[in-house]
Structure formats: C-alpha cells, structure tokens
Scaffold this active site. Structure first.
Site, short mmCIF file in Angstrom:
data_model
loop_
_atom_site.label_atom_id
_atom_site.label_comp_id
_atom_site.label_asym_id
_atom_site.label_seq_id
_atom_site.Cartn_x
_atom_site.Cartn_y
_atom_site.Cartn_z
N ARG A 308 0.83 -1.21 0.00
CA ARG A 308 0.00 0.00 0.00
C ARG A 308 0.87 1.26 0.00
O ARG A 308 0.52 2.26 -0.64
CB ARG A 308 -0.99 0.01 1.17
CG ARG A 308 -2.05 1.09 1.06
CD ARG A 308 -3.17 0.95 2.08
NE ARG A 308 -4.22 0.03 1.67
CZ ARG A 308 -5.25 0.37 0.88
NH1 ARG A 308 -5.38 1.60 0.42
NH2 ARG A 308 -6.15 -0.53 0.54
N GLU A 710 -10.19 5.63 6.68
CA GLU A 710 -8.76 5.94 6.70
C GLU A 710 -8.33 7.17 5.90
O GLU A 710 -7.45 7.91 6.34
CB GLU A 710 -7.97 4.74 6.16
CG GLU A 710 -8.09 3.48 6.97
CD GLU A 710 -7.52 2.28 6.23
OE1 GLU A 710 -8.15 1.84 5.25
OE2 GLU A 710 -6.45 1.82 6.61
#
Ligand code: MTE
Ligand code: HPA
Ligand code: MOS
Length: 764
Positions: A308, A710
């Site tokens: 990520r 997030e």
C-alpha cells in the site's frame, strides 16, 4: 438515506451502558492472566525459575510454549510470530509465559517474581543498519515504471536527500482483551476485542488443535481499533483460549496499558532516501525513492503495508518514470502492524515532502507545484502500478478549498506577519490526498450478512464487519432500513459472531460499510422481493406498482402498514429472513510485478492548516484548519464528518507530538500516556471548518458513498507542512528545513537552529 441519524450506540456510550468485552458478566471460577515479557531485545533463554511465582498468593498455573497443543504461532500471513517465546526472545516486550491466577492483581504480582536468565545476542534497532545487513522480514519489493534513471540524468534540476517519519501507537481507549469460556465437547466461546473475528477463530483453532466449528468468536464493539486489532488481537485470544483449554476454566486476558504498549506493534516508521528530477517550474520528471519500513521482529502485515505504501507514493500526482522500493526491515522491536491508512500515509508523505522541497528550490508556492503535478482527468492518469484513475476530482476539490479557505490572501498575511515577528512565526500549507479503496489482497474483498424480520416488524441485521466506533452498524442499519422503507430505529445490528456469518474479512482498509452494507442490502432485497411477489400475487397488482416508503407499503391504489404486511406474510408462510453476499467487482493484482487495478475507486480530500511556532521553545499551535473531503454520497454525514475530524487530528498527532522512543537496549520508553503525547482537546484548531465535498461515487458502491475511515488521516499532512513552512521562514524560505516527522518541539527547534545558522552562514 444521507441522514445524520445518531450512532446506534451513542446513548449507551455517553451513559456508560455500552458493553465492551471486559464488561461481560464473568462466570463463576473465571481466572485471570498476566504475561511475563522479555527484558532483553535479543537473547536465548537459558533458564526460568518459577518457584517464587508458584508460591505467590492466588497462583493457579503457568502456561509456556510447551503447553501449546497445536501450532505456537499467531502470524496472520507468515508463521514467524510465536504466541509464547520458545527458547529465544526477539524484542523487549515479547510474551514469554503466562501466569494464571485468581485475580488480575495476583497474576500480576506473581509474574513479577519469575527469574529468567538470558544469553544475550546481537540486536538490530536501526533501519539503515538492518538494510545494510540484509535483515528483512520479507524479500524487498520494487515498483518500476518508465525509465527513472534516464529521466533523472536528463532533468534540468535535481534534488536528493533523506528524511524519516516515526511510527504511531494506536492508543485505542479499550486495550487488548479476550475472554475464553470452555463449552461442551471441547468447544470454546470467545469474547474479544478484535477487528477480525474469523482470523481469531482460525488462529485459536490452530493453537488449541480444534476445528473452526468448535469455536465461536463474538464481538459486539471495540473501544477503538485503528488497525491495532486487525491481527494483533490474536496473541491475547490464543493465550486466553489456551489457558481455558488447559485448565477447563473460563480465562480472561486483559492487558494493562503499559504492557499493551510494550507488547503490541505500531504504525511502521519509515526512512526515505530519494533522488528526484524536475524542471524549473517544479514539474516532476523522475523519482527514485527507497523506503525502509520498520517491520520489527516479525512479518505480521508488513507485506501488504509495504504494497500500500508503494501504491500511495504517487498520492495525487502523475509519476511516469519511477523507481520505488520498499524494504521491510527486521529489527529487535515490536512487530509493527496495520494502522489507519496501512502504509498509504507513509507512501504519500514521502512525495509530499519531496514536492515541498522542490517548491522551495524553484521558489514557487507549493500549492502551484502540487497542482502542476496532479493527475489529469482524462489523460495523464495512469498510476505507477498501472491502474487508470477514472474518478479524479482533485482539481475541483482543491480549487474549492483554495477559495473557501482564502489560501492566497492568507499566504500573504502569513509572510507579512513573519517579516516583523522575529520569534513567533506562522506557517501555512495545503495538502491533497488520493486514497485507493479495497483490500490490496483481492479475495479479502467479500462480505456476508443476515437479515431477520420478526413478526412484529422489527428487524435484526448481522454482518461480518466489526464496530469500533466508526459507525459501521449505524450505516448498515440505515442501508437495511432504506431498502425496506422503514425507520432506521426499527433495525438493530447485533454482535459480530462467527457462528452467524462465516469466513469474514477483517474490518479494515476502510471497506467495512462498502462490503457489509452491500451484503446487508442484498439480504434485505431478497426479503423485499419475496414480499413484493406475495403482494402482487395476493392482490393481482403489478410488481412495479409496489413501493416501500416511510413504514408503509403502497400497492396500486391501496396501502398497508409495513408491520401488518409482515404479519400477513408470516401467516402466508413467506420466509422473512435472508442471507446476503457481496464481492467487489473488477479487481486484479499481480503480486510479483506489483501491477494491476487493486482499487475499486479512489477517495479524495484536501486540507489547509495554519500554524504558529515559537522559535525559542519549538512549540506549535494550529490557528485554523479547513478540511474538504470526498465521502461520495454520504450515507451519514454526521458520522462521516466525525471520521474526517478524528482522522485529521490523529494524523496531526502522528506527525507532531506522538513520538516513540526506544533506548539503546531497545526498551520502549514511551509506554504510557505520561510519556506518549496524543492530541488533547486543547490541541485542536481554534477555528475548524470541516466540509464534505459534493460528489457521487462513479462506481456502484453502496448508495454511491465512499469509504471514509482511513483516507482523511492524510489531511493531517498540512499541519506538518505548515510547521515546516513556518520554520523555513527563518531563512527567508530559501532553505529546506531538515525537519523529520514527528515534528516535536525538539525537532522544530533543531530545524530552526539549522536554518538560522545556514542563513547567517555559520554552518555547524
Ligand atoms: N474510527 C473509530 N472511531 N475507531 C476506530 O478504531 N478505525 C479506523 C477507521 N475509523 C477506527 C475508526 C480504521 S483503521 C479503519 S480501517 C476503518 O475505520 C474501519 O472501519 P470502516 O471500514 O467501517 O470504515
Ligand atoms: N488494509 C488493511 N488490511 C489489509 C489490507 C489493506 O489494504 N490488505 C490486506 N490486509
Ligand atoms: Mo484499518 S489500518 O485498515 O484497520
């Protein structure tokens, strides 16, 4: 939909009536665990003297690695994570054995009486040292596109450098806790605080040598998870279960805050090393970026975190020629794990930092350099990993924020202020974000749900997601209510339970409501379809003329109360409950080549922060913050605004005061709120303007909303870059301040000193 209904548990939270794992009434005979944690960072255990432990008041039993009937491992992917250390310890804080006693206090007193002798081994703490020694938990990952070296050689302008970002303690208010109760025929019921009930079920099964169908994991709510209970709740679930199996008694494992902070992993800290080529306007031509991640002693989720990070190093910017590397460094410290953003913030922070440097070096406002490098809307929109950015709204979003925040005039005011103020300096920054939504492991993107309608018309929904305060259950209840045309108050969400919905994914990657909302909608829709068929057959009305609105079902020219219809349908033997399932379409990812389309869509946002720093003490304060965030067509604007505000503050804390400090022996010194500074109410901006950006998801997401858990953590970047801007003012914005994150008072002060010395020519 799009209604700000209150959080389903708000009234319970504020009155202290919400039941957390530790509030479940304890059964007679319950026992309690305390863990002995390693006092050495890397050592062989030579011997343990348990005699004083065994003689201690209330002592019942000791659990060591040898007492584990199954596998001594609780690693989520790679099996390098012992539940209890077996002969060797790898960090200060690693659980070595558990003491079980008749109370927590007695367990804690007893465990302190153990005498362990160690044979110390060489330890590694520093990421560069780990890198130089090829000490990694996983093979390095490299993501390349174009020809970065060539483009760098050809570039008009170049910069290179190194900087760092620190880790972050999750600081969930409710610590790690698990309560295991033996049931008939070798079965276990486990109440725990976890984002991943299914994984707890499997890891307990493996360690206790049980089948998954012998274990029920139940989880009503967490007092915060933030990623810290995605994988790392497992150790405590396993220990409580192993002890419960061994003793055939209910056992609770609940950590003291200091132990929680010493044992569990945190956000990965990163060291960066970069070379960037650009032109005189600040347009990036080439980027070489090497990221060293502090994985700690085991792999845990470091692989997907690194992935990520690599897939967010572009943030909102077109990078055609890149060479990105992620190295998961193995050190003798806690095993770092998921934390809100999951490596995304660390990846994007690197490029924001580099752009900040480029801006000062070309002498152009950083906002203009940012805009110059944005992805295009219909061209210049391929990410380094090959995904087409089809939903780009960063241009209009940033334009709107630039105006609403008065960015340009405040830039002038800040500079004017700094002209005359010698000690107190102001800084301003606008930072954008783009965040990819989906698990970067394709098969995790699935969810299940169960919807029951009882004969009084009240509805129960159970799904695979977990509630950690983010409002998932509220949103899922809204989705079900909307589908059935009833009041959300009529829908209750129940505890996540592995015996109701099986094979669930972690509630993570911000996908909770996207996945479980769709699954619950699917279940509700199936029941509704049956009701429609029933009505249409009974009253000979066309299906298309039947609608469910405001607790009333209209069919042709007639109508019936929803509750009355349910009773009728029951008597007609219509099935009034259903399961539901969802899987995100169109995802693919090549793990070897690091290419594909791993994300269903992107969420966008931007923030402007204005800060003031004291150049004599290094203190700072946020004067004003303006946030504009894309939550798509929000299911619940109040909840989303809460997520956005909270994430900004959490991101700000990460990059400013939340400093993790280990001593030379590898002992974490910041293991309590007394030494680890999370933001307080008084640290919030005095003027705080938070808005949702009007947008609809172009993808068919649940109600066209966007995941919001997030992404807004990255809004906190603007605080760091505003501080850096204030520091740079002491040298007329000519020098790039060597400011690392977190920008603690000490860090700010030393960057100010450096810039002042450079500006006055007295290089230290
Ligand atoms: N909000 C609260 N109040 N508490 C939390 O623990 N965790 C965050 C975010 N917001 C968290 C939170 C993280 S790390 C994630 S991945 C998402 O919520 C998970 O929930 P969602 O997918 O339902 O948004
Ligand atoms: N986020 C959180 N957890 C995960 C992810 C992710 O992207 N991928 C695998 N586990
Ligand atoms: Mo969130 S870090 O994906 O639990």
């Amino acid at each position: 939909m799009s209604k700000s209904v209150p959080h389903e548990s708000a009234h319970l939270h504020v009155t202290g009536n919400a039941t957390f794992a530790d509030d479940i009434p304890q059964l007679e005979g319950t026992l309690f665990v305390a863990l002995f944690i390693s006092e050495k960072a890397h050592a062989n255990i030579q011997s343990i003297d348990f005699s004083a432990v065994e003689a201690s008041t209330g002592f019942v039993s000791i659990l060591t690695a040898e007492d584990i009937p199954g596998v001594n491992d609780c690693g989520p992917i790679i099996h390098d994570n012992p539940i209890l250390a077996n002969e060797k310890v790898s960090y200060i804080g690693q659980p070595v054995f558990a003491v079980v006693a008749d109370s927590f206090l007695n367990a804690r007193k007893a465990v302190k009486k153990a005498k362990v002798s160690y044979e110390e081994l060489d330890a590694i703490f520093d990421l560069n040292e780990a890198d130089n020694n090829n000490s990694y938990v996983l093979p390095p990952m490299v993501l390349q596109k174009g020809n970065a070296q060539n483009k760098l050689d050809q570039a008009d302008r170049k910069l290179e450098g190194r900087f760092k970002v620190g880790g972050q303690e999750h600081f969930y208010l409710e610590g790690q806790v698990a309560y295991a109760v033996p049931k008939e025929d070798g079965c276990l019921h486990l109440w725990c605080s976890t984002q991943h009930p299914t994984e707890m079920q499997h890891l307990v099964a493996k360690s206790c040598l049980l089948d998954a169908n012998q274990i029920v994991v139940e989880m009503r709510r967490m007092g915060g998870g933030f990623g810290g209970k995605e994988s790392q709740s497992a150790l405590f679930c396993c220990i409580a279960s192993l002890a419960a199996k061994k003793l055939n008694r209910p056992v609770k494992c609940r950590l003291d805050r200091d132990d929680d902070m010493l044992i569990t992993g945190k956000r990965h800290h990163f060291n960066y090393d970069y070379h960037v080529g650009f032109d005189k306007t600040g347009k990036i031509k080439s980027l070489q970026l090497k990221m060293l991640l502090g994985a700690g002693y085991s792999a845990d989720l470091s692989g997907p975190v690194a992935t990520r990070a690599l897939c967010h190093a572009d943030n909102a910017y077109l990078l055609d020629d890149v060479d990105l590397g992620a190295y998961c460094c193995k050190t003798n410290t806690q095993s770092n794990t998921a934390f809100r953003g999951f490596g995304g913030p660390q990846g994007a922070f690197a490029t924001e930092y580099i752009i900040d440097n480029i801006s000062r070096s070309v002498g152009v406002d950083s906002l203009d350099v940012r805009k110059l490098n944005f992805y295009g809307k219909t061209e210049n929109n391929i990410t380094p990993y090959g995904q087409l950015v089809e939903d780009n709204v960063i241009h209009e979003l940033v334009d709107e924020l630039e105006k609403s925040s008065d960015y340009r005039s405040r830039r002038k005011e800040v500079q004017a202020f700094n002209q005359t103020s010698t000690i107190i300096k102001k800084g301003l920054a606008l930072t954008p974000l783009k965040f990819g939504i989906s698990f970067n492991v394709v098969h995790f993107n699935q969810a299940g749900a169960l919807v029951h309608i009882y004969t009084d018309g009240s509805v129960l929904v159970n799904h695979g997601g977990t509630e950690m305060g983010q409002g998932l259950n509220t949103k899922v209840a809204q989705v079900v209510a909307n589908e059935l045309g009833i009041n959300p108050k009529q829908v209750r969400a129940t505890a996540t339970d592995t015996s109701k919905v099986a094979n669930t994914s972690a509630t993570a990657a911000s996908t909770g409501s996207d996945l479980n909302g769709k699954a619950a909608q699917d279940a509700a829709r199936q029941i509704k379809d049956r009701l429609v068929t029933f009505l249409s057959e009974t009253y000979s009305v066309e299906k298309g003329k039947i609608s469910f609105i405001d607790n009333v079902v209209v069919f042709g020219t007639e109508k019936i109360e929803f509750n009355a219809l349910i009773q009728m349908a029951y008597e007609a033997r219509i099935q009034l409950w259903s399961d539901g399932f969802y899987k995100t379409p169109g995802l693919h990812w090549d793990k070897e080549k690091l290419t594909g389309s791993p994300f269903y869509y992107y969420a966008y946002g931007a923030s402007v922060s204005e800060v003031v720093i004291d150049t004599l003490t290094g203190e700072f304060k946020i004067l004003r913050a303006d946030l504009l965030h894309d939550a798509g067509n929000s299911i619940n604007p109040a909840i989303d605004l809460g997520q956005i505000e909270g994430a900004y503050i959490q991101g700000m804390g990460w990059l400013t005061t939340e400093e993790l400090v280990w001593n030379d022996e590898g002992r974490l010194l910041t293991h309590a709120p007394s030494t680890y500074k999370i933001p307080a109410v008084s640290d919030c901006p005095a003027e705080f303007n938070v808005k949702l950006f009007k947008n609809q998801n172009v993808k068919d997401s649940i109600m066209r909303s966007k995941a919001v858990g997030e992404p807004p953590l990255l809004l906190g970047f603007s605080v760091f870059f505003a501080i850096r801007d204030a520091v740079a003012s002491v040298a007329e914005y000519k020098i790039n301040p060597p400011l690392n994150a977190p920008a603690t008072a000490e860090e700010i002060l030393s960057a100010v000193d450096f810039c002042r010395d450079q500006a006055s020519g007295s290089v230290k």
